[in-house]
Write an enzyme that holds these catalytic residues in place. Structure first.
Site, PDB file in Angstrom:
ATOM      1  N   GLN A 137      -4.718  -1.230   9.511  1.00 12.18           N
ATOM      2  CA  GLN A 137      -4.624  -2.586   8.961  1.00 12.18           C
ATOM      3  C   GLN A 137      -5.195  -3.600   9.952  1.00 12.18           C
ATOM      4  O   GLN A 137      -4.793  -3.631  11.118  1.00 12.18           O
ATOM      5  CB  GLN A 137      -3.151  -2.909   8.636  1.00 12.18           C
TER       6      GLN A 137
ATOM      7  N   LYS B 147       0.847  -1.204   0.000  1.00 11.21           N
ATOM      8  CA  LYS B 147       0.000   0.000   0.000  1.00 11.21           C
ATOM      9  C   LYS B 147       0.879   1.249   0.000  1.00 11.21           C
ATOM     10  O   LYS B 147       0.647   2.193  -0.751  1.00 11.21           O
ATOM     11  CB  LYS B 147      -0.938  -0.005   1.218  1.00 11.21           C
TER      12      LYS B 147
ATOM     13  N   ASP C 148     -11.176   3.155   3.903  1.00  9.27           N
ATOM     14  CA  ASP C 148     -11.580   1.750   3.787  1.00  9.27           C
ATOM     15  C   ASP C 148     -13.102   1.633   3.677  1.00  9.27           C
ATOM     16  O   ASP C 148     -13.628   0.583   3.312  1.00  9.27           O
ATOM     17  CB  ASP C 148     -11.115   0.953   5.021  1.00  9.27           C
TER      18      ASP C 148
END
Ligand code: NDP
Length: 292
Positions: free
Chosen positions: A98, A54, A121
């Site tokens: 994460q 990422k 997200d």
């Protein structure tokens, strides 16, 4: 590549190229880079690889990456304090925590603490609600990627018989909302679904996100269907004694029957990061234009 195999890497690369151009325009206009903060707690091997990818792709499209790698013993309050600081930072447009988090941290509480306008997200209940009611928010990345891949083959999804297997908050449910908004006729199947095979065989568009290696057999697929396999399962290859990644669909059995199918790896996976960066740029533009 076999024309039936949907090349997620190629579609993702095209999206990343477009984003790189748009980031250049953003930087000229607002004299700063869009900023994405990524928080990793602990040393989960798979998470570390995802985070590394990422960060590298964030920088490749010209955005600024802020990495926060916290030790395994980090307390919930320390993590919440960091999120609060990132929520208030002018430089940060997107915040990604994460998952999974260590067991002593309440993941729900952490995700709720992220400012929904920076929730790239798309997991915050505010954004889930906006998606469900047709409002403006941030949409989860994997479902966005699935939609792009499906449209790259089918085009207009109006009237398409779509079956999703798996109803998680991060894949199945938001995907059902996106497909419904695109005028597909949607069935959301799960572990309580009766005669799953027949339900799958109805699908012109079959999207599978269950986390069960090769669960969907060739005989479950309607001839000519488009199959999107979200699953990522790590298996030991008995011949080579090496670990391999397989999807939730038996790819070799499905390939001759389907019109088109995504491979694992190289299908949905690459789209997820590209869509994360798309969300970050969207958030940055909204913040600069004060529409959040
Ligand atoms: P979850 O475990 O959160 O959800 C799995 C869903 O599948 C549940 O709704 C469950 O039903 C359903 N399910 C499980 N077994 C069966 C079965 N035998 N028959 C019917 N339904 C079943 O998984 P996620 O949605 O988080 O992930 C699914 C897969 O996608 C995983 O392999 C994951 O690694 C992968 N993934 C890939 C991403 C990418 O970027 N490519 C991103 C996110 C996930 P019920 O609700 O009834 O329990």
């Amino acid at each position: 590549m076999n024309p039936k195999i949907i090349d997620g890497k190629k579609v993702a690369t095209e999206l990343l190229d477009m984003l790189r151009n748009e980031v250049t325009t953003f930087r000229k206009q607002f004299h700063r880079k869009p900023g994405l903060a990524v928080i990793l707690v602990g040393n989960n091997a798979a998470s570390s690889i995802y985070v590394k990818n990422k960060i590298s792709q964030t920088m490749q499209v010209g955005m600024e990456s802020f990495e926060h790698h916290l030790k395994e013993q980090t307390s919930e309050i320390e993590l919440l304090t960091l999120i609060n600081a990132l929520n208030n930072s002018e430089k940060i447009d997107g915040i990604l925590v994460q998952l999974p988090l260590p067991a002593h941290i309440d993941a729900k509480k952490v995700l709720l603490a992220i400012n929904p306008t920076k929730d790239v997200d798309g997991f915050h209940p505010y954004n889930a609600g906006q998606l469900a009611t047709g409002g403006e928010g941030l949409t989860p990345c994997t479902p966005l990627g699935c939609m792009m891949l499906a449209k790259s083959i089918i085009g207009n999804l109006t009237g398409v018989e779509a079956v999703i297997v798996g109803r998680s908050n991060i894949v199945g449910k938001p995907l059902a909302q996106l497909l419904t908004a695109a005028n597909a006729t949607v069935t959301l199947a799960h572990s309580g679904t009766q005669d799953l095979q027949s339900v799958c065989r109805r699908a012109e568009l079959l999207i599978v996100a269950v986390g069960q290696p090769k669960m969907v057999q060739g005989s479950w697929i309607k001839p000519g269907a488009v199959v999107i396999d979200v699953g990522i399962n790590r298996l030991l290859d008995l011949e080579t004694q090496k670990h391999i990644l397989v999807g939730d669909v038996d790819f070799d059995a499905a390939l001759p029957i389907a019109k088109a199918i995504t491979p694992v790896p190289g299908g949905v996976g690459p789209m997820t990061i590209a869509c994360l960066l798309q969300n970050t740029l969207l958030s940055a533009n909204r913040r600069e234009r004060q529409v959040v």
